[in-house]
Write an enzyme that holds these catalytic residues in place. Structure first.
Site, PDB file in Angstrom:
ATOM      1  N   GLU A 165       2.037  15.890 -31.546  1.00 23.81           N
ATOM      2  CA  GLU A 165       2.107  17.246 -32.097  1.00 23.81           C
ATOM      3  C   GLU A 165       3.498  17.675 -32.544  1.00 23.81           C
ATOM      4  OE1 GLU A 165      -1.565  17.510 -29.335  1.00 23.81           O
ATOM      5  OE2 GLU A 165       0.333  16.401 -29.427  1.00 23.81           O
TER       6      GLU A 165
ATOM      7  N   GLU B  43      -5.427  14.211 -25.761  1.00 25.04           N
ATOM      8  CA  GLU B  43      -5.536  15.244 -24.732  1.00 25.04           C
ATOM      9  C   GLU B  43      -6.946  15.313 -24.149  1.00 25.04           C
ATOM     10  OE1 GLU B  43      -2.586  18.760 -25.478  1.00 25.04           O
ATOM     11  OE2 GLU B  43      -3.322  18.078 -27.424  1.00 25.04           O
TER      12      GLU B  43
END
Length: 237
Positions: free
Chosen positions: A111, A91
């Site tokens: 995630e 990210e």
């Protein structure tokens, strides 16, 4: 710890970004990880497992501030991904303007495999880069991609041997900084903030960004250099 995102790392990255933004002599930057094994493996789960709920809430606020700072940073940022980039690590890279990856890099928005979602801009930035359907394929499956595969998917711009990574990233920066910095910043602003507006509003934003560059000293220098058939010398003013 594979450059995992701890509370201190988040503070350090925010401090570095603040320094870069405020220094008028720095026109672009590279974000990379220490060593050759990892760009960033994501959140430091060892640190988090001993946190109280108030500590986790405070850390989450800090992390949101850090991820947002990368994604909306006004100067160009190149991510040099030198190994694994999982979860929040990817990210951070996605928040940069583009990614140069080493051949041995492995990238994943992982995630969902540990019970949460990408919340450092991953659902938003990945969707904007490769489209909603492909982003869902990556995020809902927590799929791991090689650097070459990530380039095929469209979110890595360039893949090079590990030994050439930093030189390649610096080449990318040099290709930016040969141009007028104010024009570069305004073009980035128009793209980042205009792409999700309706066309008319986006064109208004583009016109405002153009005017900010038009009345700069660098624009005068660029025009003079063109007419005098020489390389421009930009000063960021």
């Amino acid at each position: 710890n594979f450059n995992a995102i701890s509370t201190q790392l988040a503070r350090d990255l925010l401090a570095a970004l603040s320094y870069i933004e405020e220094d008028d002599d720095i026109w672009a930057a590279v974000i990379t990880g220490a060593g050759e094994k990892a760009f960033c493996s994501g959140a430091d789960l060892k640190e988090r497992k001993n946190m109280t709920k108030p500590q986790m809430i405070a850390q989450r606020k800090l992390f949101v501030k850090m991820f947002t700072a990368v994604s909306v940073f006004p100067k160009p940022l190149i991510a040099a991904v030198n190994g694994v980039a999982f979860g929040g690590g990817l990210e951070i890279a996605l928040g940069c303007d583009w990614i140069v990856a080493a051949e041995n890099a492995i990238l994943s928005l992982s995630e969902t495999s540990i019970g949460v979602i990408p919340a450092g801009g991953g659902t938003q930035n990945m969707s904007r880069v490769i489209g909603k359907q492909k982003a869902k394929q990556l995020i809902l499956t927590a799929r791991r991609l090689t650097a070459a595969e990530a380039k095929e998917w469209g979110f890595v711009a360039r893949v090079v041997p590990q030994a050439e990574l930093m030189n390649a990233a610096i080449e990318e920066v040099a290709s930016i900084t040969k141009n007028a910095p104010i024009a570069v910043y305004q073009a980035k602003k128009a793209i980042n903030f205009g792409v999700d507006l309706d066309l008319y509003t986006g064109l208004v934003l583009e016109a405002e960004a153009y005017n900010a560059a038009l009345y700069s000293e660098d624009r005068d220098e660029g025009l003079a250099a063109f007419n005098e058939k020489r390389k421009p010398v930009y000063k960021g003013r």
